[in-house]
Design a protein around this motif. Structure first.
Motif, PDB file in Angstrom:
ATOM      1  N   VAL A  89       0.855  -1.191   0.000  1.00  0.00           N
ATOM      2  CA  VAL A  89       0.000   0.000   0.000  1.00  0.00           C
ATOM      3  C   VAL A  89       0.882   1.228   0.000  1.00  0.00           C
ATOM      4  O   VAL A  89       1.909   1.277   0.680  1.00  0.00           O
ATOM      5  CB  VAL A  89      -0.931  -0.009   1.239  1.00  0.00           C
ATOM      6  N   TYR A  90       0.492   2.239  -0.729  1.00  0.00           N
ATOM      7  CA  TYR A  90       1.280   3.461  -0.855  1.00  0.00           C
ATOM      8  C   TYR A  90       0.343   4.612  -1.186  1.00  0.00           C
ATOM      9  O   TYR A  90      -0.828   4.410  -1.519  1.00  0.00           O
ATOM     10  CB  TYR A  90       2.340   3.303  -1.963  1.00  0.00           C
ATOM     11  N   GLY A  91       0.847   5.810  -1.063  1.00  0.00           N
ATOM     12  CA  GLY A  91       0.051   6.993  -1.359  1.00  0.00           C
ATOM     13  C   GLY A  91       0.339   7.526  -2.746  1.00  0.00           C
ATOM     14  O   GLY A  91       1.487   7.519  -3.203  1.00  0.00           O
ATOM     15  N   VAL A  92      -0.697   7.980  -3.431  1.00  0.00           N
ATOM     16  CA  VAL A  92      -0.539   8.556  -4.770  1.00  0.00           C
ATOM     17  C   VAL A  92      -1.212   9.919  -4.809  1.00  0.00           C
ATOM     18  O   VAL A  92      -2.240  10.146  -4.168  1.00  0.00           O
ATOM     19  CB  VAL A  92      -1.147   7.646  -5.863  1.00  0.00           C
ATOM     20  N   GLU A  93      -0.610  10.833  -5.537  1.00  0.00           N
ATOM     21  CA  GLU A  93      -1.189  12.170  -5.668  1.00  0.00           C
ATOM     22  C   GLU A  93      -2.398  12.141  -6.597  1.00  0.00           C
ATOM     23  O   GLU A  93      -2.374  11.495  -7.639  1.00  0.00           O
ATOM     24  CB  GLU A  93      -0.147  13.151  -6.194  1.00  0.00           C
ATOM     25  N   VAL A  94      -3.441  12.860  -6.185  1.00  0.00           N
ATOM     26  CA  VAL A  94      -4.662  12.988  -6.981  1.00  0.00           C
ATOM     27  C   VAL A  94      -4.829  14.457  -7.362  1.00  0.00           C
ATOM     28  O   VAL A  94      -4.755  15.322  -6.483  1.00  0.00           O
ATOM     29  CB  VAL A  94      -5.895  12.499  -6.197  1.00  0.00           C
ATOM     30  N   PRO A  95      -5.026  14.775  -8.637  1.00  0.00           N
ATOM     31  CA  PRO A  95      -5.158  16.172  -9.047  1.00  0.00           C
ATOM     32  C   PRO A  95      -6.212  16.921  -8.240  1.00  0.00           C
ATOM     33  O   PRO A  95      -7.332  16.435  -8.061  1.00  0.00           O
ATOM     34  CB  PRO A  95      -5.577  16.061 -10.524  1.00  0.00           C
ATOM     35  N   GLY A  96      -5.821  18.082  -7.692  1.00  0.00           N
ATOM     36  CA  GLY A  96      -6.763  18.918  -6.968  1.00  0.00           C
ATOM     37  C   GLY A  96      -7.012  18.536  -5.532  1.00  0.00           C
ATOM     38  O   GLY A  96      -7.829  19.163  -4.855  1.00  0.00           O
TER      39      GLY A  96
END
Length: 646
Positions: free
Chosen positions: A539-546
């Motif tokens: 599991v990891y974090g991903v950037e989401v636009p906005g």
């Protein structure tokens, strides 16, 4: 010869041999300095002197007050009682239509102190508090502190194993749980030691109180509202609270908050942000966090400010609450700023009296738009962005409105406040050391881990760690810049510009932040593995636009495509709070491992959820259907354009 010695020799020759006047010597030295490449440094001095002098003045205010309390051996309750004496009938807290005076909070907390002392609790023992935002929350732990007890502030979103862990890791001898959290507590109490005393609070009748639990409301009715007699039960350096942080090791860690740490953090926020005792502060943040429980409620306890509380943050009511109660200061986290900015414009956006908002996580991309939107025609809204781990000794603040900065380090006199950026490995976050075995400082423009040098028994520079000694050890590096020194490792990657301003870049290790909460990836991985028949996953974090922070994404080993995503969604909802559940699921045929058989997350994180690049199937959690749906190129474009909000 170093540069300082060189200039000293030149000055001596000009003065002793040639008898030049001082003004001419200074002019010559300045010219030499500029010729030798010092012009850029002179420019830095000119551009940062005002900021540094202001910062130094405020820092000295904090240091002098903190040292004064240290000498007096004052605790948080003792400071609070000085304000009760000054203005007993002043409003301390406003909540859901009721106003609580300082006297009422004092008497409530005194009753709590009497109840628990008479029940046999000894100074230094810990009591867990499972309750939502309300003035009684602060009054309860304040009363426990008066009796010399330590309160473990439990995140009321936790359930099952994480909740059980938080109670056990702090070695709690008692638990106070509110009526709204009865089911959560009874779900784990059979796994607790039978000696732990259970106190039910805010139950309307005895029938609904679980068997073997004590009715705290009834006990308080019988208790004295007067202060405890005899000597004080705690000292300035004693433990007062445990505030939990996900950290990088899995389940929440109990960070030690001593009276000294609480006083320093609150004083630092008050003076650095430029607050005054007449301010009314809007506190919609969770009181189990350092932001709400210390930086918010602490302004009332230690400075006599009035705080307007809310059970839960509300976009609709934020500015209307501030307007209604005449708030002059408000708290935020990055997510709340985004939510407020996304709301339709309304008159309260500019008719409020808020002059200052302080907090952390306001993204540079929306900073100026946020300030413009919520400033009035006669008053510009000031943002004070701060940075600092709950348990850490490395705390900084951006009080002059530099867009995107979380604080600064003086380039003129960096040793005054000993924090630094050091180079670390990208995948593990381990410090990179030079040939001499010491850590390597980052230059301006180079990202690195933010660290704070530890000075034992110093009121500001000491690091008190966690309830778990092993967790404490992992957050300390030794032999950092010289043999024998030590530093607190924040676990966060920051970057410094040429003026000393620091900008947050990322988190190292196994933690990311989503919806204002820290998410432990190893904890989520364990849940998924259990639900998904022990399949390997990362599991990891991903950037989401906005969106602020990073959304959760899980790569699950499922080469035969046997995973039931409905079962996965249902299973996670029973154990994990909503912010910890992955927004994306990627089904992979192979899980990459490092040479030491650790899950390799860096490559997955870089690829994100771009289905045009990823060959694996990716699924997206649809909030409407509460299920995972195939994430197509069309959905990907809608998410990027903002048509799909998360």
């Amino acid at each position: 010869m170093n540069r300082g010695a060189f200039y000293g020799v030149i000055a001596s020759l000009l003065w002793l041999r040639l008898h030049f006047p001082i003004w001419l010597i200074l002019l010559i030295l300045l010219a030499i300095y500029a010729v030798m490449g010092g012009y850029s440094y002179l420019s830095v001095i000119v551009r940062t002197t005002k900021r540094d002098v202001t910062g130094l003045t405020r820092y000295l205010q904090v240091l002098l007050r903190v040292r004064s309390y240290q000498k007096k051996n004052w605790t948080v309750p003792m400071v609070f009682e000085t304000h009760v004496k000054k203005h007993p009938n002043k409003i301390a807290f406003v909540f859901e239509g009721r106003e609580w005076t300082f006297k009422e909070i004092d008497e409530f907390s005194n009753k709590i102190a009497h109840v628990f002392e008479e029940a046999g609790f000894q100074p230094g023992e810990t009591v867990a508090l499972l309750l939502d935002n309300r003035p009684e929350y602060v009054a309860i732990w304040l009363g426990l502190a008066k009796a010399g007890l330590v309160t473990a502030l439990i995140n009321h979103n936790l359930r099952d194993k994480p909740l059980l862990h938080c109670i056990q890791i702090a070695d709690c001898k008692g638990v106070i749980f509110g009526a709204d959290f009865c089911d959560a507590f009874t779900g784990v109490r059979d796994q607790l030691d039978s000696s732990i005393k259970q106190y039910a609070f805010d139950f309307k009748n005895n029938v609904s109180i679980p068997a073997s639990s004590i009715n705290l409301d009834m006990k308080m009715e019988e208790a004295s509202p007067g202060r405890l007699s005899g000597p004080q039960r705690a000292n300035y350096g004693d433990k007062m609270l445990y505030i939990y942080t996900s950290g990088t090791t899995g389940l929440p860690k109990a960070a030690v908050i001593r009276h000294s740490r609480y006083i320093f953090a609150t004083f630092g926020g008050f003076y650095a942000c430029g607050l005054n005792k007449k301010d009314t502060i809007y506190v919609p943040m969770p009181l189990y966090h350092m932001s709400g429980g210390c930086m918010g409620a602490g302004m009332t306890l230690l400075f006599g400010c009035t705080a307007v509380m809310r059970k839960k943050f509300s976009v609709t009511n934020f500015w209307s609450d501030c307007t209604k109660h005449g708030c002059t200061v408000a708290q935020y986290i990055g997510e709340t700023c985004r939510y407020l900015l996304a709301a339709p414009p309304r008159p309260e956006d500019k008719s409020h009296s808020v002059r200052l908002m302080f907090g952390n996580g306001l993204r540079p991309q929306i900073w100026e738009e946020f300030v413009d939107r919520f400033s009035s025609s006669t008053r510009k809204l000031l943002i004070a962005e701060f940075y600092g781990a709950t348990e850490g000794n490395a705390n900084i603040i951006n009080f002059d409105g530099r867009v995107g900065a979380v604080g600064f380090v003086s380039m003129i006199a960096p040793s005054i406040y000993p924090v630094a950026l050091i180079k670390v490995t990208e995948d593990t976050g381990e410090p990179i050391r030079g040939e001499d075995g010491l850590c390597i400082r980052c230059k301006p423009g180079e990202p690195g881990m933010f660290v704070g040098m530890i000075l034992r028994n110093h009121p500001i520079r000491d690091f008190h760690g966690y309830a778990d000694p092993n967790a404490t050890k992992k957050k300390v590096a030794v032999d950092v810049f010289k043999r024998g020194d030590a530093a607190f490792l924040s676990g966060d990657i920051l970057e410094m510009d040429e003026l000393g301003y620091l900008f947050f870049k990322d988190r190292t290790g196994d933690t990311f932040r989503w919806r204002g909460e820290n998410v432990s990836t190893s904890e989520v991985e364990a849940v998924i593995s259990n639900v998904a028949a022990l399949k390997d996953c990362c599991v990891y974090g991903v950037e989401v636009p906005g969106a602020e922070g990073r959304a959760g994404m899980a790569a699950i080993l499922d080469p035969e495509r046997t995973l039931d995503l409905k079962v996965l969604a249902t299973g996670m909802s029973k154990v994990l709070p909503s912010y910890a559940r992955p927004l994306f699921v990627r089904l992979v045929k192979v899980i990459d491992l490092t040479g030491t058989y650790k899950l390799r997350k860096v490559d997955y994180q870089k690829e994100g959820f771009d289905v045009d690049k990823i060959k694996d199937e990716v699924y997206f959690f649809d909030a409407t259907s509460q299920s995972y749906v195939l994430f197509t190129s069309a959905l990907y474009e809608q998410l990027k354009s903002g048509k799909i909000r998360v």
